[in-house]
Design a protein around this motif. Sequence first.
Motif, PDB file in Angstrom:
ATOM      1  N   GLU A 159      12.122  -3.508  10.756  1.00  0.00           N
ATOM      2  CA  GLU A 159      11.286  -3.465   9.431  1.00  0.00           C
ATOM      3  C   GLU A 159      12.213  -3.780   7.908  1.00  0.00           C
ATOM      4  O   GLU A 159      11.113  -4.228   7.073  1.00  0.00           O
ATOM      5  N   ARG A 160      13.176  -5.036   8.984  1.00  0.00           N
ATOM      6  CA  ARG A 160      13.728  -5.595   7.732  1.00  0.00           C
ATOM      7  C   ARG A 160      14.467  -6.116   7.330  1.00  0.00           C
ATOM      8  O   ARG A 160      15.974  -6.680   8.959  1.00  0.00           O
ATOM      9  N   THR A 161      14.927  -7.934   7.090  1.00  0.00           N
ATOM     10  CA  THR A 161      14.909  -9.046   7.247  1.00  0.00           C
ATOM     11  C   THR A 161      15.573  -9.212   6.199  1.00  0.00           C
ATOM     12  O   THR A 161      14.732  -9.806   5.257  1.00  0.00           O
ATOM     13  N   ILE A 162      16.525  -9.787   5.243  1.00  0.00           N
ATOM     14  CA  ILE A 162      17.336 -10.398   4.382  1.00  0.00           C
ATOM     15  C   ILE A 162      17.215 -11.823   5.006  1.00  0.00           C
ATOM     16  O   ILE A 162      17.526 -12.570   5.964  1.00  0.00           O
ATOM     17  N   VAL A 163      16.624 -12.538   4.170  1.00  0.00           N
ATOM     18  CA  VAL A 163      17.126 -14.889   4.333  1.00  0.00           C
ATOM     19  C   VAL A 163      17.083 -14.504   2.749  1.00  0.00           C
ATOM     20  O   VAL A 163      17.108 -14.812   1.775  1.00  0.00           O
ATOM     21  N   VAL A 164      18.087 -15.889   3.530  1.00  0.00           N
ATOM     22  CA  VAL A 164      18.416 -16.491   2.416  1.00  0.00           C
ATOM     23  C   VAL A 164      18.186 -17.515   2.152  1.00  0.00           C
ATOM     24  O   VAL A 164      18.057 -19.019   3.324  1.00  0.00           O
ATOM     25  N   CYS A 165      17.842 -18.973   1.311  1.00  0.00           N
ATOM     26  CA  CYS A 165      17.600 -20.378   1.304  1.00  0.00           C
ATOM     27  C   CYS A 165      18.120 -20.822   0.392  1.00  0.00           C
ATOM     28  O   CYS A 165      18.336 -20.898  -0.998  1.00  0.00           O
TER      29      CYS A 165
ATOM     30  N   LEU B  21      25.750 -32.642   0.755  1.00  0.00           N
ATOM     31  CA  LEU B  21      24.704 -32.187  -0.502  1.00  0.00           C
ATOM     32  C   LEU B  21      25.446 -31.190  -0.817  1.00  0.00           C
ATOM     33  O   LEU B  21      25.883 -30.264  -0.362  1.00  0.00           O
ATOM     34  N   ARG B  22      24.435 -30.684  -1.574  1.00  0.00           N
ATOM     35  CA  ARG B  22      25.074 -29.952  -2.982  1.00  0.00           C
ATOM     36  C   ARG B  22      23.960 -28.751  -3.197  1.00  0.00           C
ATOM     37  O   ARG B  22      23.110 -29.161  -3.123  1.00  0.00           O
ATOM     38  N   CYS B  23      24.055 -27.298  -3.132  1.00  0.00           N
ATOM     39  CA  CYS B  23      23.263 -26.234  -3.005  1.00  0.00           C
ATOM     40  C   CYS B  23      22.621 -26.104  -4.827  1.00  0.00           C
ATOM     41  O   CYS B  23      23.603 -26.027  -5.649  1.00  0.00           O
ATOM     42  N   GLY B  24      21.135 -26.739  -5.372  1.00  0.00           N
ATOM     43  CA  GLY B  24      20.392 -26.991  -6.222  1.00  0.00           C
ATOM     44  C   GLY B  24      19.880 -25.167  -6.796  1.00  0.00           C
ATOM     45  O   GLY B  24      19.732 -25.161  -8.014  1.00  0.00           O
ATOM     46  N   GLU B  25      19.739 -24.095  -5.317  1.00  0.00           N
ATOM     47  CA  GLU B  25      18.928 -23.377  -5.616  1.00  0.00           C
ATOM     48  C   GLU B  25      19.243 -22.516  -4.937  1.00  0.00           C
ATOM     49  O   GLU B  25      19.259 -23.599  -3.305  1.00  0.00           O
ATOM     50  N   THR B  26      19.979 -20.709  -4.966  1.00  0.00           N
ATOM     51  CA  THR B  26      19.627 -20.606  -3.404  1.00  0.00           C
ATOM     52  C   THR B  26      19.084 -19.098  -4.150  1.00  0.00           C
ATOM     53  O   THR B  26      19.721 -18.518  -5.039  1.00  0.00           O
ATOM     54  N   LYS B  27      17.999 -18.628  -3.106  1.00  0.00           N
ATOM     55  CA  LYS B  27      16.830 -17.667  -3.682  1.00  0.00           C
ATOM     56  C   LYS B  27      17.137 -16.991  -2.015  1.00  0.00           C
ATOM     57  O   LYS B  27      17.324 -17.039  -1.125  1.00  0.00           O
ATOM     58  N   THR B  28      17.109 -14.932  -2.536  1.00  0.00           N
ATOM     59  CA  THR B  28      17.800 -14.164  -1.422  1.00  0.00           C
ATOM     60  C   THR B  28      16.588 -13.266  -1.178  1.00  0.00           C
ATOM     61  O   THR B  28      16.088 -12.674  -2.574  1.00  0.00           O
TER      62      THR B  28
END
Length: 395
Positions: A302-308, A185-192
Amino acid sequence: MIIDQLNEPVPGTSLLSTPTGDAYTDPEIFAREQAEIFEKMWNCVLREDALASPGQWKTVSVGREEIIVVRTRKAGIKAYYNVCRHRGMRVCTSGEGKSKTLQCGYHAWTYALEGDLVAAPNLTSMPDVDRQEYGLKPVHVRTWLGYVWVCLAEDPPSFDETVLGEVSTRFGEVESIDNYGIEGLRCGETKTYDVAANWKLIIENFMECYHCATIHPELTEVIPEFADGLASQRKNGEIHGASFGDDVEGFTVDGSSGVGSLPAIAPGQDRKYYAITVKPQVFINTVPDHVIIHRMFPVSHERTIVVCDWLFMPEVVEQGLDVANSVELFHRVNQQDFEACELTQPSMSSKAYERGGALVPSEHHIEEFHRWWAERLGGDVPVPAASAAAAVSGT
């Protein structure tokens, strides 16, 4: 044992106790989590196609360390600690780049993409220097599902048991996820997302749906059974795909049709959503026409980066087909979930939460997560000194 106490039912009630608030606010506990969990387990750090050609590299954070991930000319993808072996300066001082070698900007110690020391001022006058011994310190690497996974442990745990085993628990067999062809599959969108909450709150939120009817109106319109409070992740590995509503055409923000089903999914996977938590930092969400993958990178207690990432068939991305409705559904779910986690985090340090909270029966799989977390830290973790019922009453 402390772990047993953590998972005992609260006397006279169907509720279970949770860890105390300290578990989510104590920097020392967070440091132990970084050392005992994130630095000893497999972490999914980036997409393999982000390093498309030899010489391309990116830096990523794993636990308390910074790692260089690079595509080499001879050995595929490799990973190293971003530490010069001379005096310890960062070798790569930006987040990404492309180069023929990796050179420290302090004293120009230069490394091949394969890790060996290849040049340094006056190196030829020091023939006793072992160029492999003084090469970049490597990190274990695997690729799976089109992603690069790294492990900092000297002796890494079995990938089959700790990563593929999680998939088996939720899908019944690893081969079931192969039907989605995620590698292709290919990445159509990434949000951080920069989330002001402890990483465990995010995992706990993802694993349960007791909150779905309250904060996820779009999601429960598409998957009505979520309004009943039961997540697609079930106790003791029960295999369950959450069904779309009768009038729903696709996993989109308005229930409209998506971009066409992935070609190899099984009949039982059609019109269903499956969710998998791969501890400690990956969520895999599969629907008939795309796959959504979250990667978490804890920054502090108290801080987390999430990449979707939203992954689609290559032709969907190449032809520029409209995937906005597909992306928007889980983007809203993410925003709603992360806001809830951020509003929960401050209370973890409240006197009202000193003894922790409670889990209802439908949150049984969070109990399993708490047990796993306690075992990873050796069982010596903060748990309620009294029952949740007593904590609520203030006695």
